[in-house]
Design a protein around this motif. Structure first.
Motif, PDB file in Angstrom:
ATOM      1  N   SER A 134       0.866  -1.181   0.000  1.00 19.97           N
ATOM      2  CA  SER A 134       0.000   0.000   0.000  1.00 19.97           C
ATOM      3  C   SER A 134       0.897   1.223   0.000  1.00 19.97           C
ATOM      4  O   SER A 134       1.787   1.347   0.853  1.00 19.97           O
ATOM      5  N   VAL A 135       0.674   2.102  -0.959  1.00 17.52           N
ATOM      6  CA  VAL A 135       1.491   3.308  -1.099  1.00 17.52           C
ATOM      7  C   VAL A 135       0.595   4.512  -0.865  1.00 17.52           C
ATOM      8  O   VAL A 135      -0.448   4.649  -1.496  1.00 17.52           O
ATOM      9  N   PHE A 136       1.011   5.375   0.042  1.00 15.72           N
ATOM     10  CA  PHE A 136       0.232   6.570   0.368  1.00 15.72           C
ATOM     11  C   PHE A 136       0.686   7.707  -0.535  1.00 15.72           C
ATOM     12  O   PHE A 136       1.864   8.015  -0.615  1.00 15.72           O
ATOM     13  N   LEU A 137      -0.285   8.305  -1.231  1.00 12.92           N
ATOM     14  CA  LEU A 137       0.005   9.341  -2.221  1.00 12.92           C
ATOM     15  C   LEU A 137      -0.799  10.597  -1.925  1.00 12.92           C
ATOM     16  O   LEU A 137      -1.959  10.512  -1.520  1.00 12.92           O
ATOM     17  N   GLU A 138      -0.180  11.755  -2.177  1.00 16.51           N
ATOM     18  CA  GLU A 138      -0.935  13.000  -2.104  1.00 16.51           C
ATOM     19  C   GLU A 138      -1.951  12.994  -3.230  1.00 16.51           C
ATOM     20  O   GLU A 138      -1.664  12.516  -4.329  1.00 16.51           O
ATOM     21  N   ASN A 139      -3.132  13.530  -2.974  1.00 19.95           N
ATOM     22  CA  ASN A 139      -4.161  13.597  -3.998  1.00 19.95           C
ATOM     23  C   ASN A 139      -3.937  14.870  -4.815  1.00 19.95           C
ATOM     24  O   ASN A 139      -4.570  15.895  -4.602  1.00 19.95           O
TER      25      ASN A 139
END
Length: 144
Positions: free
Chosen positions: A7-12
């Motif tokens: 799971s990779v957390f990305l800025e929207n």
């Protein structure tokens, strides 16, 4: 049997997903499955890849916050009611499905493949096996 999902957390924001997939492409990492969920501020890209350790490492080195989660891969008979049969087995075993997504299963045209995030992989795997439903191994995903 569990499969490892990253799971990779990305800025929207525009280009965030492009940057993440660019890191994968530059490092010759092949995605087997992909799901994207979003909120107004961030997104979570969930990926199944051919090399979990290498992927987690190159993403971290590139500044992407990520985590590895055990998930269950299931070969679902590609017939009407195939998914319902899997969900019935999980429901009967009182296993909650947190989320799921489909992916291409390679050369096996008789089955659809799905990734399930459940509360208890062992209980889910046992319930599915008891009904003759096959779960996938990490090695199978790596070879797709």
């Amino acid at each position: 049997m569990s499969i490892k999902q990253i799971s990779v957390f990305l800025e929207n924001k525009p280009g965030a997903l492009y940057a993440m997939t660019g890191v994968l492409a530059q490092n010759n990492i092949d995605m087997r499955a992909f799901s994207l969920a979003e909120t107004s501020d961030f997104g979570i890209a969930r990926v199944i890849v051919d090399d979990v350790y290498k992927t987690a490492t190159v993403l971290k080195d590139a500044g992407f916050v990520n985590s590895v989660t055990p998930v269950l891969g299931v070969a679902i008979p590609d017939v009407p009611g195939g998914l319902n049969r899997v969900l019935q087995a999980l429901t009967d075993a009182r296993v909650n499905v947190e989320y799921m997504y489909a992916f291409l299963g390679g050369r096996d045209a008789e089955h659809a493949c799905m990734i399930f995030r459940v509360e208890d992989n062992a209980a889910a795997s046992a319930a599915l096996s008891a009904r003759g439903i096959r779960t996938l191994k990490q090695e199978e995903i790596d070879r797709l």
